[in-house]
Scaffold this motif. Structure first.
Motif, PDB file in Angstrom:
ATOM      1  N   ILE A 328       0.469  -0.857  -0.258  1.00 47.12           N
ATOM      2  CA  ILE A 328      -0.048  -0.058   0.228  1.00 47.12           C
ATOM      3  C   ILE A 328       1.358   0.959   0.002  1.00 47.12           C
ATOM      4  O   ILE A 328       0.469   2.254  -0.735  1.00 47.12           O
ATOM      5  CB  ILE A 328      -1.053   0.250   1.357  1.00 47.12           C
ATOM      6  CG1 ILE A 328      -2.324  -1.128   1.426  1.00 47.12           C
ATOM      7  CG2 ILE A 328      -1.550   1.432   1.647  1.00 47.12           C
ATOM      8  CD1 ILE A 328      -2.962  -1.159   2.115  1.00 47.12           C
ATOM      9  N   SER A 329       2.046   1.567   0.718  1.00 52.62           N
ATOM     10  CA  SER A 329       3.121   2.059   0.759  1.00 52.62           C
ATOM     11  C   SER A 329       3.824   2.450  -0.757  1.00 52.62           C
ATOM     12  O   SER A 329       3.767   4.107  -0.861  1.00 52.62           O
ATOM     13  CB  SER A 329       3.898   2.049   2.117  1.00 52.62           C
ATOM     14  OG  SER A 329       4.925   0.851   1.565  1.00 52.62           O
ATOM     15  N   LYS A 330       3.625   1.402  -1.232  1.00 47.89           N
ATOM     16  CA  LYS A 330       4.878   1.646  -2.574  1.00 47.89           C
ATOM     17  C   LYS A 330       3.785   2.210  -3.937  1.00 47.89           C
ATOM     18  O   LYS A 330       3.685   2.635  -4.674  1.00 47.89           O
ATOM     19  CB  LYS A 330       5.502   0.578  -2.960  1.00 47.89           C
ATOM     20  CG  LYS A 330       6.639   0.200  -1.961  1.00 47.89           C
ATOM     21  CD  LYS A 330       7.152  -1.466  -2.387  1.00 47.89           C
ATOM     22  CE  LYS A 330       8.356  -0.958  -1.197  1.00 47.89           C
ATOM     23  NZ  LYS A 330       9.865  -2.256  -1.807  1.00 47.89           N
ATOM     24  N   TRP A 331       2.503   1.248  -3.587  1.00 45.76           N
ATOM     25  CA  TRP A 331       1.686   1.448  -4.421  1.00 45.76           C
ATOM     26  C   TRP A 331       0.090   0.648  -4.028  1.00 45.76           C
ATOM     27  O   TRP A 331      -0.548  -0.014  -4.018  1.00 45.76           O
ATOM     28  CB  TRP A 331       1.607  -0.247  -5.592  1.00 45.76           C
ATOM     29  CG  TRP A 331       3.073  -0.264  -5.909  1.00 45.76           C
ATOM     30  CD1 TRP A 331       3.595   0.272  -6.939  1.00 45.76           C
ATOM     31  CD2 TRP A 331       3.764  -1.520  -5.949  1.00 45.76           C
ATOM     32  NE1 TRP A 331       4.909  -0.036  -7.411  1.00 45.76           N
ATOM     33  CE2 TRP A 331       4.970  -0.458  -6.413  1.00 45.76           C
ATOM     34  CE3 TRP A 331       3.866  -2.362  -4.312  1.00 45.76           C
ATOM     35  CZ2 TRP A 331       5.970  -2.503  -6.583  1.00 45.76           C
ATOM     36  CZ3 TRP A 331       5.281  -3.122  -4.682  1.00 45.76           C
ATOM     37  CH2 TRP A 331       6.459  -3.029  -5.396  1.00 45.76           C
ATOM     38  N   PRO A 332       0.287   2.583  -4.098  1.00 45.82           N
ATOM     39  CA  PRO A 332      -1.282   2.988  -2.707  1.00 45.82           C
ATOM     40  C   PRO A 332      -2.989   2.255  -4.177  1.00 45.82           C
ATOM     41  O   PRO A 332      -4.207   2.042  -3.604  1.00 45.82           O
ATOM     42  CB  PRO A 332      -1.509   4.667  -3.384  1.00 45.82           C
ATOM     43  CG  PRO A 332      -0.166   5.215  -3.141  1.00 45.82           C
ATOM     44  CD  PRO A 332       0.469   3.873  -4.211  1.00 45.82           C
ATOM     45  N   GLU A 333      -2.137   2.175  -6.081  1.00 45.28           N
ATOM     46  CA  GLU A 333      -3.540   1.611  -6.726  1.00 45.28           C
ATOM     47  C   GLU A 333      -3.519   0.777  -6.402  1.00 45.28           C
ATOM     48  O   GLU A 333      -5.733   0.236  -6.852  1.00 45.28           O
ATOM     49  CB  GLU A 333      -3.557   1.699  -7.735  1.00 45.28           C
ATOM     50  CG  GLU A 333      -2.175   1.514  -8.500  1.00 45.28           C
ATOM     51  CD  GLU A 333      -0.245   1.757  -8.316  1.00 45.28           C
ATOM     52  OE1 GLU A 333       0.078   1.917  -9.033  1.00 45.28           O
ATOM     53  OE2 GLU A 333      -0.309   2.379  -7.532  1.00 45.28           O
TER      54      GLU A 333
END
Length: 654
Positions: A328-333
């Motif tokens: 979630i922190s790296k790829w919020p999508e």
């Protein structure tokens, strides 16, 4: 000879030596020679340039960068070399800044390096523009390489840049491979499969012509094509073929870690919640740290998410949560999908309320998907009513046929039939209000009519069928169903509507009655009260009665020596050994006087072989109490020979 002339001669001799080493690819020697020139003439730019090139050829990028930074006066002429050092050291942003700081005067090779850096930074549109310009404005031996890079950027641009897809050249296997990747991106898997097989054929033909390609290089290129083909099979649902290709290519132990990673990840996807030990080993390969610079973020985020799912399967709940937070922190999508996994991870540790709360916080990200997951969690808890409330409060999505079907099933399961009827009524009103004329409307009306007839509401069913008939006036099946519905509460209207239905003559038109009559009768399951040779309600003809009477029962056979006057034996049903007159036959073997051994020993030897009379103490005091294997075969042969000798003696006496 002056000192200046001698110095110039020395430099010239070193340059000749440097040129020779460069042509032969002896870069270590060339580097030493360049240093000799710089020792004599420290400001000789050409020698310094040769030194930097040698360091690049020897992959000593840090050292080359240090040399360039030490001599800022040469930087204007070494923009490409400096940017290339940063690029090879995976410092992409620094490489791009180096080029953009001198953007006014760039040669073609620096522009192409910039395009490659933009490609690695996943700025595909900018990279595509530069490659397109380079292809148009240059004409040299590197045209195929430029086209290959151009096609590679098009793979990630989607269908927007593929209007002239059919016109794209594919003279080499690299171009053919990239075209196949474009087809995969467009989800045209059948065409992609054909293109990849063509690509493999082209590469095998190239191998026959080119002897310079090593076996390792050939394995890597063929593995790249075959692993992509395995992915196409996987997307087509041909799992066994895909798995066979993945496994066979991984056995080659390829040096390219990116290929190993992608293949290992895809095998983990095939395994799902099976073969978890194998999946764990494969995932270690897929999560190699060096992949940060070798795989695009799209592939890396999918691998990370698959790793989280694998940890969920192997019950590593804490590790799964940690990986999810990192994603979630790296790829919020990916937050919507990851939060669903986190919720089900909480369910595993029996924190269902927390799981519901987590999903309710993220309900806006993907409303339908998240709400369906919340409803599923309520069903796991056994709370059907709450699940129904969730499904009823998702806006227009509530009126989708699938959700209407789920709601009616749940309400009927609870025993709330009126609420189930209300769901259908609301759905019909919604479709009328919004004037929906798609296939969904007809499906809905059919479901509603069937439901109302099953539950004894023919009037409501008739209303649904009338609405359906307005949409589809040609379908006579709907008219027939409407006639049956009206027959239950309005016979006059039913009779009136039945006149519009086709007659029996019209329905039987085109049927071959003779062929129907000659068909074999269908086997009918016997039912209580129905005789086997007739159908229910079918009267027998006189001919069939006569035919049946012809078959008479046979008389049973009487036993031999039967006397009708004598009374039957009352014990005739008992087995012989239970009857009163039964005597047990004497067993000749029961005579204990005669004892014969395995080789026919006589009764005189009975005491020798009869161990029943011996005591344990006598046996234990015998000197031969050790256990050893006896040569049974030799013993038997000896006795056989003795027998033959005795027989010969008897023959002589005679």
């Amino acid at each position: 000879m002056s000192e200046k002339t001698a110095r110039e001669k020395t430099i010239a001799a070193h340059y000749a030596e440097l040129n020779k080493y460069g042509e032969n690819g002896e870069y270590e020697r060339a580097l030493k020679t360049a240093n000799k020139i710089l020792g004599v003439a420290p400001h000789e730019f050409l020698a310094f340039y040769c030194k930097v090139v040698c360091l690049l050829e020897l992959s000593r990028f840090d050292e080359a960068l240090t040399q360039i930074n030490k001599n800022p006066e040469y930087l204007q002429n070494l923009v490409f070399e400096k940017a290339y050092c940063y690029y090879r050291l995976n410092k992409l942003n620094e490489a791009l800044k180096t080029i953009e700081s001198n953007d006014g005067n760039l040669d073609y090779r620096t522009k192409e390096l910039k395009a490659q850096i933009l490609y690695r930074l996943e700025r595909y549109t900018d990279a595509y523009s530069i490659y397109q310009e380079a292809v148009k404005n240059t004409d040299d031996e590197y045209e195929e390489e430029r086209l290959t890079n151009l096609y590679a950027t098009m793979v990630y641009l989607g269908s927007d840049k593929m209007d002239n897809f059919e016109e794209l050249k594919e003279p080499t296997y690299e171009l053919c491979y990239n075209k196949a990747c474009m087809l995969i991106n467009l989800e045209n898997f059948l065409e992609a499969e054909k293109k990849l097989k063509q690509c493999e054929k082209m590469y095998l033909e190239k191998l026959e012509e080119d002897d310079d390609i090593t076996e390792e290089e050939a394995d890597i290129e063929l593995a790249l094509i075959r692993l992509q083909l395995a992915f196409v099979y996987q997307k087509q649902g041909r799992i066994k073929e895909a798995q066979a290709l993945y496994t066979s290519n991984l056995k080659l132990k390829l040096e390219d870690i990116a290929l190993q990673s992608v293949a290992s990840n895809n095998i983990v996807c095939i395994n799902k919640d099976q073969n978890l030990f194998d999946s764990k080993k494969k995932m270690k390969v897929a999560l190699n740290e060096s992949l940060v610079y070798k795989l695009p973020s799209l592939q890396r985020k999918h691998i990370s998410f698959n790793n989280a799912i694998l940890n969920y399967y192997i019950n590593q709940t804490e590790q799964c949560e940690k990986i999810c937070q990192d994603i979630i922190s790296k790829w919020p999508e990916l937050a919507a999908n990851v939060n669903v996994l986190r919720a089900f991870n909480l369910v595993k540790v029996e924190k269902i309320d927390e799981a519901v709360a987590l999903l309710e916080k993220n309900v806006n990200s993907d409303k339908l998907y998240i709400n369906l997951c919340i409803a599923q969690l309520y069903l796991i808890m056994g709370n059907k009513l709450e699940a129904c409330k969730v499904l009823e409060n998702i806006g227009e999505e509530t009126y989708k046929p699938g959700i209407i079907g789920a709601l009616t099933t749940l309400y009927l399961g609870i025993g709330n039939e009126s609420k189930a009827l209300e769901v259908f009524e609301k759905a019909v009103e919604f479709y009328k209000r919004n004037k929906v004329e798609s296939g969904d409307l007809s499906v809905l009306y059919k479901q509603a009519a069937a439901f109302h007839i099953r539950n004894g509401h023919p009037q409501v069913a008739a209303n649904s069928l009338e609405e359906l008939l307005l949409v589809n006036k040609i379908d006579k099946k709907i008219s027939a169903e409407l006639v049956l519905a009206y027959a239950q509460f309005d016979k006059d209207k039913s009779l009136k509507l039945s006149k519009d239905l086709p007659s029996v003559k019209e329905l039987s038109q085109g049927l071959d009655l003779e062929s129907i009559q000659t068909l074999a009768p269908v086997a009918i399951k016997k039912s209580p009260g129905v005789k086997p040779d007739s159908q229910p309600g079918t009267p027998r003809t006189e001919e069939s009665k006569k035919r049946r009477n012809k078959h008479k029962k046979r008389k049973g056979k009487l036993p031999k020596y039967y006397d009708p006057n004598a009374e039957p034996d009352p014990e005739r049903w008992l087995p012989k050994y239970e009857r009163t007159g039964y005597r047990k036959r004497k067993d000749r073997r029961s005579n204990k006087d005669v004892i014969k051994g395995s080789q026919g020993t006589s009764s005189g030897q009975s005491e020798q072989y009869d161990f029943s009379s011996k005591r344990i103490e006598d046996y234990s005091s015998s000197p031969a109490n050790t256990v050893s294997p006896s040569p049974r075969g030799a013993h038997n042969k000896q006795q056989a020979h003795q027998k033959k000798a005795n027989q010969k003696k008897k023959n002589r006496r005679r």
